[in-house]
Design a protein around this motif. Structure first.
Motif, short mmCIF file in Angstrom:
data_model
loop_
_atom_site.label_atom_id
_atom_site.label_comp_id
_atom_site.label_asym_id
_atom_site.label_seq_id
_atom_site.Cartn_x
_atom_site.Cartn_y
_atom_site.Cartn_z
N ALA A 179 5.33 -23.05 5.45
CA ALA A 179 5.10 -21.86 5.59
C ALA A 179 5.48 -20.82 4.30
CB ALA A 179 6.02 -21.16 6.85
N LEU A 180 6.41 -21.28 3.47
CA LEU A 180 6.90 -20.62 2.40
C LEU A 180 5.60 -20.50 1.30
CD1 LEU A 180 10.67 -21.73 1.84
CD2 LEU A 180 9.73 -19.67 2.67
N ALA A 181 4.90 -21.75 1.24
CA ALA A 181 3.79 -21.79 0.33
C ALA A 181 2.72 -20.83 0.84
CB ALA A 181 3.45 -23.26 0.03
N ASP A 182 2.50 -20.89 2.13
CA ASP A 182 1.36 -19.92 2.74
C ASP A 182 1.67 -18.44 2.49
OD1 ASP A 182 0.18 -22.40 3.67
OD2 ASP A 182 0.73 -22.07 5.73
N ILE A 183 3.06 -18.22 2.64
CA ILE A 183 3.45 -16.79 2.33
C ILE A 183 2.97 -16.20 1.00
CG2 ILE A 183 5.46 -15.10 2.03
CD1 ILE A 183 6.51 -16.46 4.83
N LEU A 184 3.44 -17.31 0.11
CA LEU A 184 3.39 -16.85 -1.59
C LEU A 184 1.74 -16.87 -1.56
CD1 LEU A 184 4.87 -16.47 -4.02
CD2 LEU A 184 4.97 -19.08 -4.42
N ALA A 185 1.10 -17.88 -1.12
CA ALA A 185 -0.42 -17.64 -1.42
C ALA A 185 -1.23 -16.57 -0.91
CB ALA A 185 -1.18 -19.29 -0.69
N GLU A 186 -0.71 -16.09 0.27
CA GLU A 186 -1.11 -14.75 0.68
C GLU A 186 -0.87 -13.50 -0.22
OE1 GLU A 186 0.60 -14.79 4.88
OE2 GLU A 186 -0.51 -16.55 5.40
N GLY A 187 0.42 -13.72 -0.73
CA GLY A 187 0.81 -12.48 -1.60
C GLY A 187 1.10 -11.35 -0.73
N PRO A 188 1.47 -10.27 -1.66
CA PRO A 188 2.15 -9.32 -1.26
C PRO A 188 1.03 -8.13 -0.56
CG PRO A 188 3.01 -9.51 -3.48
CD PRO A 188 1.98 -10.47 -3.01
N HIS A 189 1.31 -7.52 0.30
CA HIS A 189 0.31 -6.63 1.17
C HIS A 189 1.15 -5.78 2.17
CE1 HIS A 189 0.95 -10.23 3.93
NE2 HIS A 189 0.80 -9.19 4.86
N GLY A 190 0.55 -4.58 2.28
CA GLY A 190 1.16 -3.53 3.32
C GLY A 190 2.63 -2.78 2.80
N ALA A 191 3.18 -2.12 3.66
CA ALA A 191 4.09 -1.29 3.61
C ALA A 191 5.48 -1.94 3.98
CB ALA A 191 4.09 -0.13 4.01
N THR A 192 6.52 -1.54 3.66
CA THR A 192 7.72 -2.11 4.02
C THR A 192 8.18 -1.30 5.35
OG1 THR A 192 8.49 -2.11 1.57
CG2 THR A 192 10.22 -2.54 3.08
N VAL A 223 -0.11 1.04 6.82
CA VAL A 223 0.26 2.50 7.13
C VAL A 223 -1.12 3.39 6.72
CG1 VAL A 223 2.65 2.56 6.66
CG2 VAL A 223 0.89 2.77 4.61
N ASN A 224 -1.30 4.55 7.20
CA ASN A 224 -2.30 5.31 6.76
C ASN A 224 -2.31 5.87 5.46
OD1 ASN A 224 -3.91 7.65 6.52
ND2 ASN A 224 -4.27 8.11 8.66
N PRO A 225 -2.79 5.46 4.40
CA PRO A 225 -2.50 6.22 2.96
C PRO A 225 -2.30 7.50 2.90
CG PRO A 225 -4.84 4.98 3.30
CD PRO A 225 -4.06 4.92 4.44
N GLU A 226 -3.07 8.12 3.81
CA GLU A 226 -3.11 9.91 3.55
C GLU A 226 -1.92 10.42 4.44
OE1 GLU A 226 -6.70 11.43 5.41
OE2 GLU A 226 -8.04 10.23 4.01
N THR A 227 -1.52 9.70 5.42
CA THR A 227 -0.17 10.38 6.09
C THR A 227 1.05 9.70 5.73
OG1 THR A 227 -0.62 9.20 8.09
CG2 THR A 227 -1.54 11.04 7.95
N GLY A 228 0.80 8.45 5.47
CA GLY A 228 2.05 7.57 5.27
C GLY A 228 2.78 6.95 6.78
N GLU A 229 1.95 7.25 7.64
CA GLU A 229 2.37 6.94 9.22
C GLU A 229 1.84 5.41 9.34
OE1 GLU A 229 4.50 8.52 10.95
OE2 GLU A 229 4.88 10.23 9.22
#
Length: 185
Positions: free
Chosen positions: A164-177, A133-139
């Motif tokens: 795949a689960l191990a990869d997802i955990l290693a990548e960590g949280p990112h982005g918006a929901t 998302v654009n942090p200024e607009t939330g879009e």
């Protein structure tokens, strides 16, 4: 026969929601509500199943899950929401135990699920979702962006799912929901 005493055709799935009760009003600090219930398919005879696990990898999953996911005896907490001495934790820390985050709980729950499923009768796949998302607009940054992806198509190879689960955990949280993207996928 189901718990209610009615037989189901093999292709039909019956969902029974036990919580919240019909007509119950649920209020939370967030726009989500816990839903509990059970599902039954067919007449009770053995059947094959396809299970897609949808995992939220958005930035908010870096927060504490409220449980001791890694079973180290400490439940991760958000130092910004607790009474702690200033300087005890880094200013940007939102979970004191990285293995007790919401994302870690999602991965752990999926691993528990894999332990009880029979790969001879069940295929499992993984979808991960977040969103840019654009942090200024939330879009959304772009109208055509892909905010959900199939990380593992349906498979009986549970080792592939575990990788795949191990990869997802290693990548960590990112982005918006962007839950809607996951459901659409």
């Amino acid at each position: 026969a189901s718990a209610e005493g009615t037989a189901l055709p093999p292709a039909e799935v019956r969902l029974v929601v036990t919580s919240p009760a019909a007509g119950e009003i649920v209020r939370n600090r967030v726009t989500m509500a816990p839903v509990r219930g059970r599902a039954q398919s067919g007449s009770g005879e053995k059947a094959d199943f396809d299970v897609m696990v949808v995992i939220d990898v958005s930035h908010s999953t870096r927060y504490p899950s409220g449980i001791d996911v890694d079973e180290d005896g400490e439940v991760g907490m958000n130092p910004r929401q607790e009474l702690v001495l200033p300087g005890s934790y880094p200013e940007d820390m939102v979970c004191s135990d990285a293995e007790d985050t919401i994302l870690a709980a999602e991965i752990r729950a999926t691993r528990y699920l894999l332990e009880v499923l029979d790969p001879r009768r069940t295929q499992v796949g993984i979808i991960a979702f977040s969103g840019q998302v654009n942090p200024e607009t939330g879009e959304r940054l772009a109208a055509d962006q892909r905010d959900a992806e199939v990380r593992v198509p349906l498979t009986r190879d549970f080792n592939r799912v575990e990788e795949a689960l191990a990869d997802i955990l290693a990548e960590g949280p990112h982005g918006a929901t962007n839950f809607a993207a996951a459901i659409q996928l």
